[in-house]
Design a protein around this motif. Structure first.
Motif, PDB file in Angstrom:
ATOM      1  N   LYS A   1       0.728  -1.218   0.089  1.00 41.92           N
ATOM      2  CA  LYS A   1      -0.030   0.023   0.141  1.00 41.92           C
ATOM      3  C   LYS A   1       0.873   1.236   0.030  1.00 41.92           C
ATOM      4  O   LYS A   1       2.265   1.063   0.466  1.00 41.92           O
TER       5      LYS A   1
ATOM      6  N   ILE B   1      -5.315   6.153   0.464  1.00 37.22           N
ATOM      7  CA  ILE B   1      -4.363   4.816   0.478  1.00 37.22           C
ATOM      8  C   ILE B   1      -4.756   4.004  -0.545  1.00 37.22           C
ATOM      9  O   ILE B   1      -5.841   3.683  -0.988  1.00 37.22           O
TER      10      ILE B   1
ATOM     11  N   SER C   1      -4.247   0.355  -2.410  1.00 35.75           N
ATOM     12  CA  SER C   1      -3.802  -0.903  -1.810  1.00 35.75           C
ATOM     13  C   SER C   1      -3.914  -1.904  -2.911  1.00 35.75           C
ATOM     14  O   SER C   1      -4.247  -2.042  -3.990  1.00 35.75           O
TER      15      SER C   1
ATOM     16  N   ASN D   1     -11.031  -1.035   1.713  1.00 33.68           N
ATOM     17  CA  ASN D   1     -11.291  -1.148   2.978  1.00 33.68           C
ATOM     18  C   ASN D   1     -10.191  -0.440   3.971  1.00 33.68           C
ATOM     19  O   ASN D   1     -10.627   0.098   5.013  1.00 33.68           O
ATOM     20  N   ARG D   2      -8.910  -0.497   3.586  1.00 31.94           N
ATOM     21  CA  ARG D   2      -8.116   0.435   4.305  1.00 31.94           C
ATOM     22  C   ARG D   2      -8.322   1.687   4.460  1.00 31.94           C
ATOM     23  O   ARG D   2      -7.899   2.477   5.511  1.00 31.94           O
ATOM     24  N   GLU D   3      -8.407   2.314   3.236  1.00 31.15           N
ATOM     25  CA  GLU D   3      -8.861   3.687   2.967  1.00 31.15           C
ATOM     26  C   GLU D   3      -9.833   4.079   3.930  1.00 31.15           C
ATOM     27  O   GLU D   3      -9.839   5.212   4.575  1.00 31.15           O
TER      28      GLU D   3
ATOM     29  N   SER E   1     -11.001   2.514   6.610  1.00 28.16           N
ATOM     30  CA  SER E   1     -10.576   2.604   8.020  1.00 28.16           C
ATOM     31  C   SER E   1      -9.745   3.974   8.322  1.00 28.16           C
ATOM     32  O   SER E   1      -9.981   4.407   9.424  1.00 28.16           O
TER      33      SER E   1
END
Length: 203
Positions: free
Chosen positions: A26, A33, A35, A41-43, A45
């Motif tokens: 990432k 973000i 990935s 999902n990470r963004e 979060s």
């Protein structure tokens, strides 16, 4: 970075002047973000965590009972929501991912109203107390639809919004994707469709 749907990202060796570049999972680009699985999902979060930090900084104002709930909601929309939804025009919202912003919306609203979890109030009762409907996902859809119209009118970069189309086709109402693509050419019609879908409260 290699973006792939495979569970394990394929290896890719790239050398510059005999120096091997590090392959990463990432990285942050323009505040977003990116990935290697192509998912957001990470963004989401990260956006949620940053919005909660901003909320804590303004907690004294946003939870002040001496300030009307309408004023506090407006303050939340001005100072917290933009942090939470930065870059949402490019998000691909599946049914599973949709639950995350909806849960985050209720997390904030309960704290604005100073409702502890121990009271065991349902989300519906919380929304009624705030005289509010769920709006976060609808706002994301609205911004995506506006972005789609802008991109399609320019006639470029259509591939960036193909994944968004599936969600918007349902949100904007019954009809084929071809009908939506035709509607974006008419700015006034497109705005009316977005406004109507937002008003109906669908997500």
């Amino acid at each position: 970075m290699v973006i792939s749907r495979k569970q394990e990202s394929p290896k890719c060796d790239i050398f510059i002047n005999e120096v091997k570049l590090k392959q990463i999972e990432k990285f942050k680009y323009l505040g977003t973000i990116i990935s290697n699985d192509g998912k957001i999902n990470r963004e989401i979060s990260v956006r949620t965590a940053q919005a909660k930090i901003n909320f804590q900084k303004m907690k004294t104002t946003l939870t002040n009972k001496h300030i009307s709930i309408e004023t506090r909601k407006r303050a939340f929309q001005c100072y917290i929501e933009p942090v939470l939804m930065y870059g949402c025009e490019a998000w691909t919202i599946s049914n599973q991912i949709q639950n995350k912003p909806e849960a985050t919306e209720m997390w904030f609203l309960r704290r604005v109203l100073r409702i502890p979890w121990t009271t065991k109030k349902t989300n519906e009762r919380v929304l009624n107390q705030a005289n509010k409907r769920r709006a976060l996902v609808r706002t994301i859809r609205k911004r995506q639809a506006t972005f789609l119209g802008h991109v399609m009118r320019r006639g470029k970069l259509e591939h960036l919004v193909k994944k968004i189309m599936d969600g918007l086709a349902t949100w904007l109402g019954p009809g084929k994707v071809s009908d939506i693509l035709a509607a974006v050419k008419d700015r006034d019609l497109w705005r009316d469709m977005i406004a109507n879908a937002y008003k109906q409260g669908t997500s």
